[in-house]
Motif scaffolding. Structure first.
Motif, PDB file in Angstrom:
ATOM      1  N   TRP A 127       0.857  -1.197   0.000  1.00 45.05           N
ATOM      2  CA  TRP A 127       0.000   0.000   0.000  1.00 45.05           C
ATOM      3  C   TRP A 127       0.882   1.232   0.000  1.00 45.05           C
ATOM      4  CZ3 TRP A 127      -5.124  -1.114  -0.330  1.00 45.05           C
ATOM      5  CH2 TRP A 127      -5.531  -2.390   0.062  1.00 45.05           C
ATOM      6  N   ASN A 151      -5.126   3.932   3.996  1.00 44.32           N
ATOM      7  CA  ASN A 151      -5.394   4.853   2.890  1.00 44.32           C
ATOM      8  C   ASN A 151      -5.971   4.175   1.646  1.00 44.32           C
ATOM      9  OD1 ASN A 151      -4.355   6.956   4.419  1.00 44.32           O
ATOM     10  ND2 ASN A 151      -2.269   6.609   3.694  1.00 44.32           N
ATOM     11  N   LEU A 158      -4.532   3.120  -0.897  1.00 42.17           N
ATOM     12  CA  LEU A 158      -3.890   3.571  -2.125  1.00 42.17           C
ATOM     13  C   LEU A 158      -2.973   2.462  -2.637  1.00 42.17           C
ATOM     14  CD1 LEU A 158      -2.827   7.189  -1.095  1.00 42.17           C
ATOM     15  CD2 LEU A 158      -4.732   6.570  -2.568  1.00 42.17           C
ATOM     16  N   SER A 200      -6.524   0.853  -6.904  1.00 41.80           N
ATOM     17  CA  SER A 200      -7.422   1.965  -6.573  1.00 41.80           C
ATOM     18  C   SER A 200      -7.021   3.256  -7.263  1.00 41.80           C
ATOM     19  CB  SER A 200      -7.474   2.179  -5.056  1.00 41.80           C
ATOM     20  OG  SER A 200      -6.216   2.569  -4.550  1.00 41.80           O
ATOM     21  N   LEU A 201      -5.768   3.364  -7.701  1.00 43.48           N
ATOM     22  CA  LEU A 201      -5.330   4.580  -8.386  1.00 43.48           C
ATOM     23  C   LEU A 201      -5.242   4.400  -9.898  1.00 43.48           C
ATOM     24  CD1 LEU A 201      -2.788   6.154  -5.886  1.00 43.48           C
ATOM     25  CD2 LEU A 201      -5.160   6.772  -6.343  1.00 43.48           C
ATOM     26  N   ASP A 236      -9.283   9.148   3.296  1.00 43.91           N
ATOM     27  CA  ASP A 236      -8.001   9.426   2.671  1.00 43.91           C
ATOM     28  C   ASP A 236      -8.140  10.577   1.678  1.00 43.91           C
ATOM     29  OD1 ASP A 236      -6.052   8.793   0.147  1.00 43.91           O
ATOM     30  OD2 ASP A 236      -5.124   8.370   2.076  1.00 43.91           O
ATOM     31  N   ALA A 267      -7.308  10.985  -1.297  1.00 47.24           N
ATOM     32  CA  ALA A 267      -7.709  10.618  -2.653  1.00 47.24           C
ATOM     33  C   ALA A 267      -9.175  10.253  -2.752  1.00 47.24           C
ATOM     34  CB  ALA A 267      -6.871   9.437  -3.155  1.00 47.24           C
ATOM     35  N   TYR A 288      -1.899  13.207  -8.699  1.00 47.72           N
ATOM     36  CA  TYR A 288      -1.025  12.068  -8.447  1.00 47.72           C
ATOM     37  C   TYR A 288       0.324  12.560  -7.922  1.00 47.72           C
ATOM     38  CZ  TYR A 288      -4.335   8.816 -10.520  1.00 47.72           C
ATOM     39  OH  TYR A 288      -5.447   8.041 -10.756  1.00 47.72           O
TER      40      TYR A 288
END
Length: 621
Positions: free
Chosen positions: A69, A75, A77, A81-82, A93, A95, A105
C-alpha cells in the motif's frame, strides 16, 4: 518463490543454527563483522549459501503484491485503486474524500528509493562474486545459483526502471574506501541501456534455469520466470519507445526507431514460454467459478498456469492481510475491510457472453422507464463469467448468503428514501407508513467504510477463511501467469504488424477459456480491452496506462485526468418488490495525472548523497 514458505523458513533457521549466529544477513549487510559468522563460513557450507539465497528472495523482490500500500494500509492507495479499475472504499483518505477538490497524483507515488533498493542489488552482486570462489558446490550448481540470483537482481532492476526510467546499473560489488565516497557515486544509465541489460540478462539466465522445480524448491525461479520477465520488460520498452518521449539525453525515454525491436523481443520470449509446460487453467465447467479458482487459496497456485508466484505461510510467519482489508462490509468481522471498490466503468468493461458490449441495461427500450428486476443479481445475467470470478456484484452469493448493497427504498409514489449511515448503523426510513431499512448489509450510503460503488473485489479473496483478521491470509500472489503471456504476445503481434492472425488466436484462447464469444477481427484497442478484463486487479492496469502514455488524458479519452468513478445504485421498490437501478458519482475527488507522473521523482536523499544523479523531468532537485 519459496523464500516466504514454511519450508524455506525452516531451511534458513537450520543453516543459521549450524553456525550459532543471529542472521546470515549480518554478513551481506556488513553491519556486524564481530559475530560468529564470517565470509569464509558462509561460503564453506552449501546450506548457508541456500539460506543467503532465501534472504535475497525474501528481501529483494518488490512485487506490488497484497500488502503493498502507498503510505499506509488505511489509505487504500495501491495500483488498483489509483488506476481506473476501482476506488478505495474508506472515506477519509485525501484521494477518496473532499469531493469538491482535485487529487493530483503524487511525485513519489509508489516510489522505490535507491537507498532501499540498491541494498538488495549489492547483496546480489556480493553473492555472485563470492560464488565464483567457493568450492563447496560444483560448476553446474554454480551456474544454476548464478542464474537464479541474476534473476532476482533483474526483478529488482525492473521494479526501479518502470518507476524511474534509467537508473545506475551496478553489475559488480563496489569497493568502499573510508573517506572516499566519490567512487560509489555513479550516474544513471539511459533507459534504453537498462532495458537492454534486462533483456540480455533474461536471455542468458534462461539457458541455465530449470524448466520446473520439484518439491520444496518449486516456487523458485525457472526458465519460464526469466522468459516471462523478458516478455513483460520488452513489451514495456517497446511501448515507451513508441509512445514516450526521449528526455534528459535518454535517461528517460527510448528512441522510437527501437520500438519494433523491443516488441519483437517480447514476441519471441512469449513464444518460447508456450513451448514449456504451462497451460491455461480450465478445470471447472462453471466458467465463473473456474476463473475465481485460478486465484484462490483452495487451488493455492497449483494450477498449471502460474509461472512465478509468491507463496505465504501463516505457520511460517509469512502471511498477508488481503482478506481482512478487502472483505465486503458484513463479512469483515468488524474493523478493517471493504478496501477495493470496483467502479461501474470497470464492471461494464466485461462484455456479455455473446460478445456484445458490457453496458448494463438499466432502462426499458424507451430509454426513460427504469427496467425492473426481480433480484439484484438478475441485472448481470449473461455477462462475461470473468466478471463474477473477479467482482462481487449486488446479489452475488458469498458464504451461504448474498452480498447486499442497496441505495435505498422507492415508495409507491416514486419518492426515494436513501441510505444515510454505514450499514451497521441505523438506516430506518418510513415509507407509506411502514418502516424499512434503506441500506443493504454491505452498503448503500456515501459515508463510512463500505463500498461506495456497490461492488467489491472477489479476485484473490479467500472465501474459506474463518479467522478474518490481519496477517492471517495465505492466498498466493501471482507474479507471472500464462494468461498474461498470451496477451503480451497479442499486443506485440499487433504492434509489430503482419501478425494479426496470431494475435487474434492468442486473444481468442483467453476468451475461450473465459466462456465468451471469440472475436472475428483484432485491433490494438481490442487487445488492450482484453488485457484490462483478464488481468483486472492484478496491478497491471496502472503500469499499462503509464507505458501507453494515456494516463494523463482526460477520462473521456481513456485517461485518469478527471476520473472519479461511477457507482451503480440499486433501489428496492415497495410497490412490487422489484429492483430498479440508477447511477451516480460517489463523493470522491476528481483526479489529475500530470505528464511528469510517468516517472517517479528521485528521492531528495538519493540526490543529495549522489550529486551525479540527475532528477527526472519537470521535478526540481
Amino acid at each position: 518463490m519459496r523464500s516466504i514458505s514454511k519450508t524455506y523458513k525452516s531451511l534458513l533457521w537450520v543453516a543459521l543454527s549450524t553456525f550459532i549466529c543471529s542472521s546470515c544477513e549480518d554478513y551481506l549487510n556488513r553491519e556486524d563483522t564481530s559475530g560468529f559468522i564470517t565470509n569464509d563460513q558462509i561460503w564453506e557450507n552449501s546450506k548457508a549459501i541456500d539460506a543467503v539465497l532465501v534472504n535475497l528472495y525474501d528481501g529483494g523482490l518488490r512485487l506490488d503484491e497484497f500488502d503493498d500500500w502507498y503510505t499506509d494500509k488505511a489509505n487504500h492507495l495501491n495500483p488498483t485503486s489509483l488506476s481506473d479499475e476501482a476506488q478505495g472504499s474508506y472515506q477519509k483518505d485525501p484521494a477518496f474524500s473532499n469531493a469538491n477538490t482535485v487529487y493530483t497524483y503524487g511525485d513519489y507515488l509508489f516510489e522505490d528509493k535507491f537507498s532501499d533498493r540498491y541494498v538488495h542489488i549489492r547483496r546480489a552482486n556480493e553473492f555472485l562474486l563470492n560464488l565464483q570462489s567457493t568450492d563447496v558446490v560444483d560448476d553446474e550448481a554454480k551456474k544454476a545459483y548464478n542464474a537464479e540470483v541474476r534473476f532476482v537482481r533483474a526483478m529488482e532492476y525492473f521494479g526501479l526502471i518502470k518507476r524511474y526510467g534509467g537508473v545506475p546499473l551496478l553489475k559488480e560489488p563496489q569497493e568502499f574506501n573510508p573517506g572516499d565516497f566519490s567512487a560509489l557515486q555513479i550516474p544513471r544509465n539511459t533507459e534504453k541501456e537498462c532495458y537492454d541489460f534486462l533483456i540480455e540478462e533474461c536471455k542468458e539466465i534462461s539457458e541455465f534455469l530449470p524448466d520446473s522445480r520439484p518439491g520444496e524448491v518449486k516456487y523458485r525461479a525457472t526458465k519460464g520466470a526469466a522468459l516471462a520477465l523478458l516478455s513483460r520488460a520488452a513489451l514495456y520498452a517497446g511501448s515507451i519507445a513508441k509512445y514516450g518521449t526521449v528526455q534528459i539525453d535518454g535517461l528517460v525515454g527510448i528512441p522510437d526507431d527501437q520500438a519494433i525491436h523491443y516488441f519483437t523481443e517480447s514476441y519471441h520470449a512469449s513464444k518460447a514460454i508456450f513451448d514449456l509446460n504451462y497451460q491455461l487453467y480450465d478445470v471447472n465447467p462453471d466458467k465463473a467459478q473456474n476463473f475465481y479458482d485460478l486465484f484462490s487459496k483452495a487451488v493455492n497456485g497449483n494450477n498449471g498456469e502460474y509461472i512465478f508466484q509468491k507463496q505465504y505461510s501463516l505457520s511460517g510467519g509469512k502471511a498477508h492481510s488481503w482478506d481482512k482489508m478487502s472483505a465486503p462490509f458484513s463479512y469483515r468481522g468488524g474493523g478493517w475491510g471493504c478496501g477495493m471498490a470496483p467502479t461501474l466503468e470497470m464492471v461494464e468493461e466485461f462484455e456479455y457472453i455473446d460478445g456484445s458490449e458490457g453496458k448494463l441495461v438499466l432502462l426499458e427500450a424507451d430509454g426513460v422507464t427504469p427496467k425492473r428486476y426481480d433480484d439484484l443479481f438478475d441485472l448481470f445475467e449473461g455477462k462475461d463469467p470473468r466478471l463474477f470470478g473477479s467482482v462481487y456484484v449486488p446479489g452475488s452469493p458469498l458464504k451461504g448468503t448474498k452480498v447486499e448493497w442497496q441505495r435505498g427504498i422507492v415508495g409507491k409514489d416514486g419518492k426515494r428514501y436513501q441510505a444515510f449511515n454505514q450499514p451497521d448503523k441505523d438506516n430506518t426510513v418510513t415509507v407509506d407508513g411502514k418502516a424499512y431499512t434503506a441500506s443493504g448489509k454491505d452498503g448503500g450510503a456515501d459515508v463510512g467504510d463500505a463500498s461506495k460503488t456497490s461492488f467489491y473485489q472477489r479476485k484473490f479473496f479467500d472465501e474459506t477463511q474463518t479467522n478474518m483478521d490481519m496477517n492471517k491470509s495465505e492466498t498466493p500472489w501471482v507474479v507471472f501467469r500464462l494468461g498474461e503471456i498470451y496477451l503480451n504476445l497479442a499486443e506485440a503481434c499487433v504492434e509489430i504488424g503482419g501478425k494479426e492472425q496470431e494475435a487474434l488466436d492468442a486473444v481468442n484462447a483467453i476468451r475461450d477459456r473465459a466462456g465468451i464469444k471469440p472475436l472475428d477481427a483484432i485491433s490494438l484497442d481490442k487487445v488492450r480491452h482484453e488485457r484490462k478484463v483478464e488481468l483486472a486487479f492484478e496491478k497491471h492496469r496502472f503500469w499499462d496506462m503509464k507505458r501507453w502514455r494515456i494516463a494523463h488524458l482526460d477520462v473521456a479519452n481513456g485517461g485518469l485526468t478527471n476520473f472519479r468513478g461511477t457507482a451503480l445504485y440499486p433501489w428496492y421498490n415497495v410497490s412490487d418488490g422489484k429492483y430498479t437501478f440508477t447511477t451516480g458519482n460517489p463523493p470522491k475527488q476528481l483526479r489529475s495525472f500530470l505528464q511528469r507522473n510517468y516517472y517517479v521523482r528521485l528521492n531528495n536523499t538519493d540526490i543529495s548523497t549522489n550529486p551525479k544523479l540527475i532528477q527526472n523531468p519537470d521535478y526540481e532537485n
